[in-house]
Each structure stands twice: as C-alpha cells, then as structure tokens.
Design an enzyme around this catalytic site. Sequence first.
Site, PDB file in Angstrom:
ATOM      1  N   LYS A 176       0.849  -1.198   0.000  1.00 58.95           N
ATOM      2  CA  LYS A 176       0.000   0.000   0.000  1.00 58.95           C
ATOM      3  C   LYS A 176       0.877   1.238   0.000  1.00 58.95           C
ATOM      4  O   LYS A 176       1.775   1.375   0.828  1.00 58.95           O
ATOM      5  CB  LYS A 176      -0.932   0.025   1.211  1.00 58.95           C
ATOM      6  CG  LYS A 176      -1.853   1.245   1.210  1.00 58.95           C
ATOM      7  CD  LYS A 176      -3.012   1.100   2.175  1.00 58.95           C
ATOM      8  CE  LYS A 176      -2.669   1.587   3.556  1.00 58.95           C
ATOM      9  NZ  LYS A 176      -3.889   1.685   4.413  1.00 58.95           N
ATOM     10  N   LYS A 285      -9.978  -0.456  11.357  1.00 54.47           N
ATOM     11  CA  LYS A 285      -9.037  -0.313  12.472  1.00 54.47           C
ATOM     12  C   LYS A 285      -9.829  -0.501  13.769  1.00 54.47           C
ATOM     13  O   LYS A 285     -10.602   0.383  14.157  1.00 54.47           O
ATOM     14  CB  LYS A 285      -8.377   1.063  12.454  1.00 54.47           C
ATOM     15  CG  LYS A 285      -7.491   1.326  11.241  1.00 54.47           C
ATOM     16  CD  LYS A 285      -6.848   2.702  11.345  1.00 54.47           C
ATOM     17  CE  LYS A 285      -5.894   2.965  10.189  1.00 54.47           C
ATOM     18  NZ  LYS A 285      -6.615   3.155   8.908  1.00 54.47           N
TER      19      LYS A 285
END
Length: 710
Positions: A176, A285
């Site tokens: 990423k 998250k």
Amino acid sequence: MHRIQLSAPRTSGISDSSCFHEGFILKLRMDDNIVGFGEVAPIEIHQEDIIDVEEQLRFLFHRVKDCELDVVPLLRGSFSNWIWTSIGIPPSSVFPSVKCGLEMAILNLLASQRKCRLSEILTGSNPLLRDQSLVEYNQNSSAGIHICALLDSDGTPMEVALAVTKLVDEGFTTVKLKVGRRASPAEDAAVIQKIREVVGYKINIRADANRKWTYKQAIEFGSRVKSLCLQYIEEPVSSVHDLIKFCENSGLPVALDESIDNLKGGPIQKLHQFVHPGIVAVVIKPSVVGGFENAAHIAKWAHMHDKMAIISSAYESSVGLATYIQFAYYVDRQHDLISRLKRYDSCGTVAHGFGTYQWLTEDVSEQKLKILVPPLGDGMGASVEDAHGYLHHLNINDEKIEKTYSEEKLNSYSIQVDGDHFSYVVKVQEAGDCTNDKVVLFLHGFLGTSEDWTPMMKALSPSARVIAVDLPGHGESQILQRDDENFNQISLTIQSVADLLLKLICNITDGEVVVVGYSMGARIALQMILNENHKISGAVLISGSPGLRHEASRRRRTAIDKSRAQFLLTYGLECFIKTWYSGKMWTSLREHPQFDSLVRTRRKHSNITDLSKVLADSSIGRQKSLWEDLKHLEKPVLIVAGEKDVKFKEIAERMCSETREYGEREADCRSNQELCEMIVVPESGHAVHVENPLPLVRALRKFLVRLHQP
C-alpha cells in the site's frame, strides 16, 4: 504507559513528525494468576488524545476491578451490554481506543483462562459455526494471515519503485502506497507507473489518498492509473457523495477507511450507503471503530456484500498486533464460511494492514513477534500460533515503561470548622499531588457523600489536587452543638454552608479553588463563587439552580421541604429514600443498572436528625434567589445539564443566556474568556455524574486547563 521508538514518522499525513509512539498496556489479572494484556495507543487519527485516554482508564480501572469478566459472550452486542450493566457507563461515552484496549485485555484474559487461542474464543460465539461440518472446516483451515506492506511514498518515482522491489524481495505480495501528498495527482500516477515498469504486475498495489483530493483531482488520478491494475484506491475524496460519484465515473475499485471511522450508534444501518459494487473493500481499524465487537459487525457486513474486510493496525506495539493477527484470522475464516453458505467463490487471499510493524524499532517486550514468509512462500504473513504464543509468554520490558498505575487510595481525614452555635467536623477525602496549584473541591447533592466522586477524583488526580467532603448532616461528617438547647438556632442554609466551606478552604490551601457541585452542591458552589471571589477561581454547576424568583414559589417549596424533613424524622431513612427516588426527576436514574447499589449507599448517613435539618434549612425555598446576582459574576462558570433532564436543562440555558446579556464586565477576568459556558451531557438525566460521568470528566479537565492558561 509506554513510549517506543519508531523508525520514521507515522504515515497518516497529519502526524507531528515524531518518531516516538506512546500508549498504555493494560494488564488484567484473575485470582489464579491468569493474565490478559490489552493496548490503548491513540494517534492523530483518533478523536481522543493520550490525556483523554489516561483519564478514562483511571476511571474505568476503579469500576472494573470488582466486575465479573467471565460472563461476556463475545461479538454479539454483549460487550457493550457488559460495559453498561457491569460498569454502569454508556458504551458510546467510552473512547474507541479505550473500548478496544479493554476488550482486547478481556479477550486475551479469557483465552488464557480457557487455555486456547483468542481466535477460538471468537469462533465459539459465531452462530454460523453451530453446524458441525463448518466447525471442522474452520479447525482445519490454515492458521495464518497475509500482511500488506506499507510505504510512505516519498522520493522520486524510481526511488519508490526500488523500495517496493525491496519489499517484494522480502516476500510481500501486496503493497500500500500513500498518495495525495505530491504537487499533483499526475506525480502520484507517475510513481505507480514506474513501480509497474520496474516490478511488473506480480504484486497487488493499493493506493491510499486519506481523503486528500478534490473530486476533480481524484478523477485525474484515476484516468492516469486505470490501466495499472490497482487493487483499489482508498478514500480518494472526503464526501460520501463524491466517493460514490468517483466509483461510477472512474471505473477504479475503491476502499473505505475514514468513512467508517465515525459511524456512531448502529454502524450497520449507516453502512448501507456504501453498497455500491465499485466499493470493493473496507479497511477496519479496531482501535478507531471502537473495538472488536464493532469491527466484527463491519467485517460481516462487508462479506455479506461481497467486499474485502481488511483489518488494520494504527501503529500499536506487538501486543496490539498479536491480538489483531488472531482477530484477522477469525475474520478471514468467517469470510470463507459466508462464501460457502452463499455458494460463491471468495475473493481470494486478503492481505491485512499490519505493515506498521516495520516502523517498530523498539517494542514493549524483548520478545519478537514473528512476521515472516511461510515455508510455501505465498506471501509475507503471520502465524496465529506465534501470535498466541507471544501474548501467552509476554514479559513487559520495564525500560520502555514511563509510568505505571495501580489502585490509588484516597487520603481520608477530618477537619473541624467552627460556625455560629456549633462546629462542623468535616470528613475530607483527597487525591492527587498536594502541591498542585490546581485544586478542585467536589460537593455532592442531598443524600450523597464524598464517595460519590471517588471514580472521578481518581480520573482527575494527575491533573489536579482533588478534594471531596461530606456536607453537614451527610455521611461521616458531624455537627457538634455547643448548647443542646440552641439546636434550632443552628443554621444550615445554603449561605451558611457556603460560609463554612470557605473557612474549610482556607484551612486546606492558600491558593484558589475550583468548586464542583451537583444539585444541592451546585447551589452551594454558586453561592460560594458569588460570595468570595478571591478564594474561588471558577465553578462547575451540575444540575443546579440559582433559586426561585418569586416569593410565592419560595413559600410553597419551603413548606414542601419542611414536610419532607418531618417525614424523614417520623418514618426513618429507609422509607424516605423510597419516596425520594420515586420522583419524576429520577426517572432515568432508576433505569441505571447501578441504581440499587447507589440507593444502598444512601442508607449510611449517621444522624437522621441532622440530615432532616439540612433538608429543611437548605430548601431552595429558603435560599435567596441568585438570578439577579448573576450579573455580578466575575469568575468563569461551567454549567452542566443532562440531556434527559428537561427542567434543569432549561434552567441552565436561562442562566447562560441571562449571564451573557449583562455584557462586558468590569471584573478582573480574562478578556477573551466567556464567563459562562454550558454543556449538555448525552444519555443522562439529573444525576449526570452517575449516569454518564466520562464526558463530565473530560469537560471538567478542559475547564481546568482553560482557567490556568496564561
């Protein structure tokens, strides 16, 4: 509290460029020496900061220590229910990172108690696994997860491409890149182009814009990378409307991240706006969405809508990472099972966002969490067994711990204060540094005691010297008569009690004090700040009133409270308490899970005669109306009301409105500081400090900070 070195600043784009990361390691222990670890480490993407977190942890530590932890069926709404029923806190008031860390510690504690992996604890709660064949399938699945590398793509396109080459050589199959930080989207696209030229198409590339672009910039980037096979572009724009429009017009797959971070209440209903097929992944998250329970719900929603669920860290230490690895494995298995039940092929291996481990040049333990390429060489990953073993054998490195916190005991003592015809022996409880020039005095309401403030005092003790007293007639305080025949001459009105407390303050500190009062205590606090400005620097008035404006209303209320006082003397405290708390004002408090235990504390007053006298003498009917006196207010006041307390919310609004109408003061106050501020605490009624104390703790600390700003 730990502080560990990072190899570089965090990649959120809003970091303070610090190469250190701070947080708290939670350690829960059962009687038989079974331990569970959790981590709370907020960063700039969280709504809370490290000070907010410490306050809540100190408060919750006091509440959690006697709770039953083995009654938590997991991931089906029950953890939030446990927070409410066992701790007595609305789950929505617990910061996401704190809720995640507490849940993490409890999950690891239960896994340790049951001598199994955390992923097995999670699996046991899933109704999908009740079918035995699915249980067997789950147990035989490969116990590991894949990890996506993270790269903050500074440097020239070739430098970034070479950095990606190095990651590929290490074994990563998914990378990423952070984008949206260069001068133009064209420059970001040039980086992606160069990576494909150098590395080829053998890896997955994800781009993360962190909502940096306008819609026009995002479309430009999309047009330039359309042929470069991005796995997805994460959060290219800031609005949901533009995000959906980007999906429809760019043809690029999109992932959610920040869009799901602040979904309050029931997140599943709010996720329906993201069902567009162009949204192919959801980055979750746990520390931002509020823990594993919420994360599991979001992941299941993603799977049911044929989207990848990617669990991501937020620069936690290996304690957090080891727990997330096991949770990610659970999420992957649920995806496989849902695919089988829906009879479609899964989207293949998902690489989770734990590349932040490469930022950890230090850790909270000397042990190393294993992140490696498995023997079959199918990408960088982590073993569930290794993650479980890391936590099971964890020893915290004391050199990385800056400070520790265990149960703090309050200092309790008595002081005698003399009044007219009597003396008041005050029970005082205190916490915090006695040399701290920030001093807070807490005043309870009728039937309360100083112990009502204990959790709040422990939360605020790092910020101030905090003191609570048993008011006259309450708890262990005593009224000593000098002459038995003159008992009726003793005055315990709001004014006289305020005068006694000002004498007490002079005995306790040479400096100024912030007075925090609830209900009857709020009326006393207001009287004190209007009486004696040089000793009172500010006041926090919780569910308080300046009194009754009209004489007729005061006479009626005086008669009512005199009758109540006689009822208390005639029928006793037990009967009085039942009648007192049956009133409309306590409707929401009666629904609180700790109402019964609170009522039990109200039976501990040592002298009913003194208590009844306080009720009659301190009646709001006998109190002088202070509405007109508000124009003379010279020190800052924070007025607090509960959302459900309609009457006192209206009083608070009128107090603020009328105080502000008096215009600019000639008093010695800070020119840029409003004298009167008001907050409404959600999910609470009259007893704000009982029903939803955590927002009150934060508001009080921020009020103290403002008072002491130069």
